[in-house]
Enzyme design. Structure first.
Site, PDB file in Angstrom:
ATOM      1  N   SER A  44      17.458  58.619 102.412  1.00  0.00           N
ATOM      2  CA  SER A  44      17.410  58.711 100.949  1.00  0.00           C
ATOM      3  C   SER A  44      16.052  58.316 100.402  1.00  0.00           C
ATOM      4  O   SER A  44      15.888  58.172  99.199  1.00  0.00           O
ATOM      5  CB  SER A  44      18.497  57.812 100.342  1.00  0.00           C
ATOM      6  OG  SER A  44      18.332  56.475 100.775  1.00  0.00           O
ATOM      7  N   ASN A 131      24.327  47.547 100.774  1.00  0.00           N
ATOM      8  CA  ASN A 131      25.285  47.977  99.748  1.00  0.00           C
ATOM      9  C   ASN A 131      25.133  47.186  98.449  1.00  0.00           C
ATOM     10  O   ASN A 131      25.162  47.760  97.362  1.00  0.00           O
ATOM     11  CB  ASN A 131      26.717  47.858 100.271  1.00  0.00           C
ATOM     12  CG  ASN A 131      26.955  48.732 101.496  1.00  0.00           C
ATOM     13  OD1 ASN A 131      26.093  49.514 101.875  1.00  0.00           O
ATOM     14  ND2 ASN A 131      28.118  48.597 102.111  1.00  0.00           N
ATOM     15  N   THR A 176      27.858  76.917  57.233  1.00  0.00           N
ATOM     16  CA  THR A 176      29.048  76.763  58.076  1.00  0.00           C
ATOM     17  C   THR A 176      29.335  78.154  58.622  1.00  0.00           C
ATOM     18  O   THR A 176      29.075  79.161  57.932  1.00  0.00           O
ATOM     19  CB  THR A 176      30.272  76.252  57.281  1.00  0.00           C
ATOM     20  OG1 THR A 176      30.598  77.200  56.266  1.00  0.00           O
ATOM     21  CG2 THR A 176      30.001  74.905  56.631  1.00  0.00           C
ATOM     22  N   HIS A 177      29.806  78.220  59.864  1.00  0.00           N
ATOM     23  CA  HIS A 177      30.022  79.515  60.538  1.00  0.00           C
ATOM     24  C   HIS A 177      28.739  80.332  60.593  1.00  0.00           C
ATOM     25  O   HIS A 177      28.789  81.555  60.655  1.00  0.00           O
ATOM     26  CB  HIS A 177      31.123  80.321  59.844  1.00  0.00           C
ATOM     27  CG  HIS A 177      32.360  79.525  59.549  1.00  0.00           C
ATOM     28  ND1 HIS A 177      33.414  79.408  60.434  1.00  0.00           N
ATOM     29  CD2 HIS A 177      32.682  78.749  58.483  1.00  0.00           C
ATOM     30  CE1 HIS A 177      34.340  78.627  59.909  1.00  0.00           C
ATOM     31  NE2 HIS A 177      33.925  78.193  58.727  1.00  0.00           N
ATOM     32  N   SER A 298       3.492  86.212  75.036  1.00  0.00           N
ATOM     33  CA  SER A 298       4.119  87.145  75.970  1.00  0.00           C
ATOM     34  C   SER A 298       3.040  87.819  76.811  1.00  0.00           C
ATOM     35  O   SER A 298       1.940  88.069  76.328  1.00  0.00           O
ATOM     36  CB  SER A 298       4.907  88.199  75.187  1.00  0.00           C
ATOM     37  OG  SER A 298       5.141  89.339  75.991  1.00  0.00           O
ATOM     38  N   LYS A 304       3.717  88.472  70.257  1.00  0.00           N
ATOM     39  CA  LYS A 304       4.744  87.445  70.367  1.00  0.00           C
ATOM     40  C   LYS A 304       4.213  86.016  70.246  1.00  0.00           C
ATOM     41  O   LYS A 304       3.156  85.667  70.756  1.00  0.00           O
ATOM     42  CB  LYS A 304       5.487  87.567  71.706  1.00  0.00           C
ATOM     43  CG  LYS A 304       6.415  88.757  71.805  1.00  0.00           C
ATOM     44  CD  LYS A 304       7.515  88.812  70.749  1.00  0.00           C
ATOM     45  CE  LYS A 304       8.625  87.818  70.994  1.00  0.00           C
ATOM     46  NZ  LYS A 304       9.409  88.117  72.195  1.00  0.00           N
ATOM     47  N   ASN A 306       6.473  82.672  70.899  1.00  0.00           N
ATOM     48  CA  ASN A 306       7.844  82.304  71.258  1.00  0.00           C
ATOM     49  C   ASN A 306       8.085  80.795  71.213  1.00  0.00           C
ATOM     50  O   ASN A 306       7.203  80.022  71.597  1.00  0.00           O
ATOM     51  CB  ASN A 306       8.161  82.814  72.665  1.00  0.00           C
ATOM     52  CG  ASN A 306       8.181  84.330  72.738  1.00  0.00           C
ATOM     53  OD1 ASN A 306       8.560  85.001  71.775  1.00  0.00           O
ATOM     54  ND2 ASN A 306       7.751  84.862  73.857  1.00  0.00           N
ATOM     55  N   GLU A 311      13.513  76.421  73.569  1.00  0.00           N
ATOM     56  CA  GLU A 311      14.462  77.115  74.461  1.00  0.00           C
ATOM     57  C   GLU A 311      14.648  76.344  75.764  1.00  0.00           C
ATOM     58  O   GLU A 311      15.761  76.223  76.279  1.00  0.00           O
ATOM     59  CB  GLU A 311      13.965  78.530  74.754  1.00  0.00           C
ATOM     60  CG  GLU A 311      13.963  79.434  73.535  1.00  0.00           C
ATOM     61  CD  GLU A 311      13.208  80.725  73.801  1.00  0.00           C
ATOM     62  OE1 GLU A 311      13.754  81.583  74.494  1.00  0.00           O
ATOM     63  OE2 GLU A 311      12.062  80.863  73.335  1.00  0.00           O
ATOM     64  N   TYR A 338      32.347  50.529  99.617  1.00  0.00           N
ATOM     65  CA  TYR A 338      31.172  51.397  99.660  1.00  0.00           C
ATOM     66  C   TYR A 338      31.411  52.582 100.578  1.00  0.00           C
ATOM     67  O   TYR A 338      32.012  52.457 101.643  1.00  0.00           O
ATOM     68  CB  TYR A 338      29.934  50.616 100.162  1.00  0.00           C
ATOM     69  CG  TYR A 338      28.696  51.489 100.251  1.00  0.00           C
ATOM     70  CD1 TYR A 338      27.869  51.673  99.156  1.00  0.00           C
ATOM     71  CD2 TYR A 338      28.396  52.179 101.424  1.00  0.00           C
ATOM     72  CE1 TYR A 338      26.755  52.509  99.220  1.00  0.00           C
ATOM     73  CE2 TYR A 338      27.282  53.019 101.500  1.00  0.00           C
ATOM     74  CZ  TYR A 338      26.468  53.180 100.402  1.00  0.00           C
ATOM     75  OH  TYR A 338      25.385  54.006 100.466  1.00  0.00           O
ATOM     76  N   GLN A 343      25.274  57.321  97.913  1.00  0.00           N
ATOM     77  CA  GLN A 343      23.827  57.555  97.968  1.00  0.00           C
ATOM     78  C   GLN A 343      23.410  58.728  97.071  1.00  0.00           C
ATOM     79  O   GLN A 343      22.270  58.797  96.636  1.00  0.00           O
ATOM     80  CB  GLN A 343      23.423  57.820  99.422  1.00  0.00           C
ATOM     81  CG  GLN A 343      21.957  58.099  99.636  1.00  0.00           C
ATOM     82  CD  GLN A 343      21.587  58.015 101.092  1.00  0.00           C
ATOM     83  OE1 GLN A 343      21.610  56.944 101.681  1.00  0.00           O
ATOM     84  NE2 GLN A 343      21.278  59.141 101.705  1.00  0.00           N
ATOM     85  N   LYS A 346      21.921  58.395  92.827  1.00  0.00           N
ATOM     86  CA  LYS A 346      20.625  58.164  92.187  1.00  0.00           C
ATOM     87  C   LYS A 346      19.921  59.455  91.793  1.00  0.00           C
ATOM     88  O   LYS A 346      19.348  59.550  90.710  1.00  0.00           O
ATOM     89  CB  LYS A 346      19.752  57.318  93.124  1.00  0.00           C
ATOM     90  CG  LYS A 346      20.226  55.854  93.146  1.00  0.00           C
ATOM     91  CD  LYS A 346      19.528  55.018  94.185  1.00  0.00           C
ATOM     92  CE  LYS A 346      19.962  55.334  95.591  1.00  0.00           C
ATOM     93  NZ  LYS A 346      21.423  55.136  95.828  1.00  0.00           N
TER      94      LYS A 346
HETATM   95  N1  ARG Z   1      20.589  54.486 100.854  1.00  0.00           N
HETATM   96  C1  ARG Z   1      21.830  53.881 100.552  1.00  0.00           C
HETATM   97  C2  ARG Z   1      22.295  54.253  99.141  1.00  0.00           C
HETATM   98  O1  ARG Z   1      21.504  54.728  98.392  1.00  0.00           O
HETATM   99  C3  ARG Z   1      21.709  52.406 100.639  1.00  0.00           C
HETATM  100  C4  ARG Z   1      22.962  51.752 101.117  1.00  0.00           C
HETATM  101  C5  ARG Z   1      23.244  52.182 102.481  1.00  0.00           C
HETATM  102  N2  ARG Z   1      24.326  51.459 103.032  1.00  0.00           N
HETATM  103  C6  ARG Z   1      24.888  51.850 104.164  1.00  0.00           C
HETATM  104  N3  ARG Z   1      25.823  51.115 104.616  1.00  0.00           N
HETATM  105  N4  ARG Z   1      24.509  52.924 104.768  1.00  0.00           N
HETATM  106  O2  ARG Z   1      23.425  54.099  98.818  1.00  0.00           O
END
Ligand code: ARG
Length: 479
Positions: A44, A131, A176-177, A298, A304, A306, A311, A338, A343, A346
């Site tokens: 990750s 974790n 409205t509408h 364009s 044009k 734009n 958009e 967990y 993972q 994020k």
């Molecule tokens: N890269 C993992 C995450 O973003 C970190 C935690 C990993 N924990 C594990 N037991 N593999 O969640």
């Protein structure tokens, strides 16, 4: 540990002396490693590298706490703290490059510590799991970035409120509408947008309050038998306190859901504002003139200009809705506590936060430099009988029940249309009286778009002085 030693011992193969080779934190258990493609698949670091400084902050607080609690020697805690500070500085200056072949940012930083400090580096992870570590890093990052986003919202509101103030008395059709309905003011319309952005600020703020708890000390899921001081570590990191339950601490991503939802709602707002702008910029409306520097041309049509920025903001609202659905789907049915699925959290939230930030900045620039065609807007208030409600209200003021007043005004509108007239004011008083004897000469003043807007001076309405009050109210909330 043997595997790890062997790997770090083969440091000559690393990309630079400062960058340790990819090493895993679980080498003692598994003699074999996934192949390169499989290892990259579960890594990750490409995403969580942006948590590097938060990871170091978390580790410094953890190491200091371990030292204070006598879990590691005070000298080791001090050495860890000093080295982590050095690593943070090197990451910021670029002297230390994050090794993209590491499993994640946590492994990378612990790897650097161990490469530099040997057994002292190996002490940092006592009582901790990745974790709880990743949950701490993620929350710390959000505690830094979400207030910045609230600032972007505030600055965007400030730009819109300046335009609203400038146009507190500029009449335009309210719709409205998507049919012209009643005269409002441009200031009223822009302040309506700001009311939504103000709630967005509130949503981000609410989420911040709930995420302000520190998971450190929750370990993999069951806390630790070591005498950690969770209160102190939480305080050290600037959290309001530790989380309540260690399983919840590593399983919970409500904060990511809430923020992804806040991002999605904000982007839905921006996409609606942009839709207004795109309509207004069309040749049919010509209500707004976007700056050339906030427009594109364009490749084939020489004429044009734009509204691409508007958009694209409208289009990007799709990905924030998608990220919210991704996160909800990711969490649905996930067993406690967990799971590696987490993972994926994020990338989705980072993308939403990045999207909101850039879109707010672009929208703000576009709106700050936009010039409104107030004459076109005022002219669009005529010819569509936007004054019909005011004609009915006039009769209500004279004592006529509203349903009868509505009918009389509607018949006047029909009379106008049959006579090819574009406004109630074009009828003579006698013609008006044919529909209601209550019409008098003063009806004509009540029918101008400016008069219609000015008469609507209730709290929340489009009357210029009321719009100025709303602007003042929102500015107070931003201060
Ligand atoms: N890269 C993992 C995450 O973003 C970190 C935690 C990993 N924990 C594990 N037991 N593999 O969640």
């Amino acid at each position: 540990m043997k595997e790890q030693e062997k790997k770090s011992g083969s440091g000559a193969a690393a990309k630079s002396p400062e960058t340790p080779p990819a090493q895993v934190l679980w080498a003692g258990r598994l003699a074999e490693r996934p192949g390169a493609e499989a290892f990259a698949f579960q890594s990750s670091i490409a995403v969580d590298r942006r948590l590097a400084l938060e990871d170091i902050r978390g580790s410094r607080a953890h190491a200091a706490m371990l030292g204070r609690q006598g879990i590691i020697p005070a000298a080791a805690a001090a050495a860890l703290d000093a080295e982590l500070a050095v690593i943070a500085g090197e990451l910021e200056s670029g002297a230390l490059v994050i090794d993209e072949s590491a499993e994640d940012i946590h492994s990378f930083i612990e790897g650097v510590l161990t490469a530099r400090l040997g057994d002292t580096g190996r002490m940092v992870h006592a009582g901790r799991s990745r974790n709880d570590q990743v949950a701490v890093d993620f929350r710390l990052y959000l505690k830094r970035v979400v207030p910045e986003l609230r600032g972007e919202l505030a600055e965007t509101m400030a730009v819109l409120l300046d335009q609203a103030e400038k146009h507190a008395a500029s009449v335009m059709p309210g719709y409205t509408h998507l049919q012209r309905a009643q005269p409002v003011t441009l200031g009223h319309h822009l302040t309506a947008w700001c009311a939504g952005l103000d709630r967005d600020r509130g949503r981000f703020g609410d989420a911040l309050v709930r995420l302000d708890r520190c998971p450190l000390g929750s370990g993999a899921l069951a806390g630790s038998g070591l005498p950690l001081d969770r209160e102190a570590a939480a305080r050290d990191l600037g959290f309001a306190g530790p989380t309540l339950n260690s399983m919840d601490s590593v399983a919970d991503r409500d904060f990511a859901l809430e923020l992804a939802a806040a991002c999605a709602v904000t982007m839905v707002h921006l996409s609606r504002f942009c839709e207004d702008v795109i309509l207004w910029a069309s040749g049919e409306f010509r209500f707004i003139n976007l700056a050339e520097s906030w427009s594109t041309g364009s490749s084939i049509m020489p004429q044009k200009k734009n509204p691409d920025f508007a958009e694209l903001i409208r289009g990007k609202s799709g990905r924030t809705a998608g990220n919210l659905v991704s996160l909800l789907t990711l969490l649905k049915g996930l067993p406690y506590a967990y799971d590696k699925d987490l993972q994926e959290d994020k990338e989705a939230l980072f993308d939403s936060l990045d999207t909101v930030r850039s879109c707010l900045r672009m929208f703000r620039g576009m709106m700050d430099s936009a010039v409104f065609n107030t004459e076109r807007m005022a002219a669009a208030c005529s010819g569509g009988f936007l004054e019909a409600t005011d004609a009915a209200d006039y009769l209500v003021r004279k004592g006529l029940p509203f349903r009868k007043a509505h009918e009389a005004a509607a018949l006047v509108v029909r009379d106008c249309m049959e006579a090819g007239q574009g406004a109630i004011g074009e009828r003579t008083l006698d013609q008006l009286k044919a529909r209601s004897g209550l019409f008098e000469a003063d009806i004509y003043q009540a029918l101008s778009p400016a008069a219609c807007a000015a008469a609507r001076n209730l709290p929340g309405g489009p009357a210029p002085e009321e719009v100025r009050r709303q602007i003042g109210e929102l500015r107070k909330r931003l201060a």
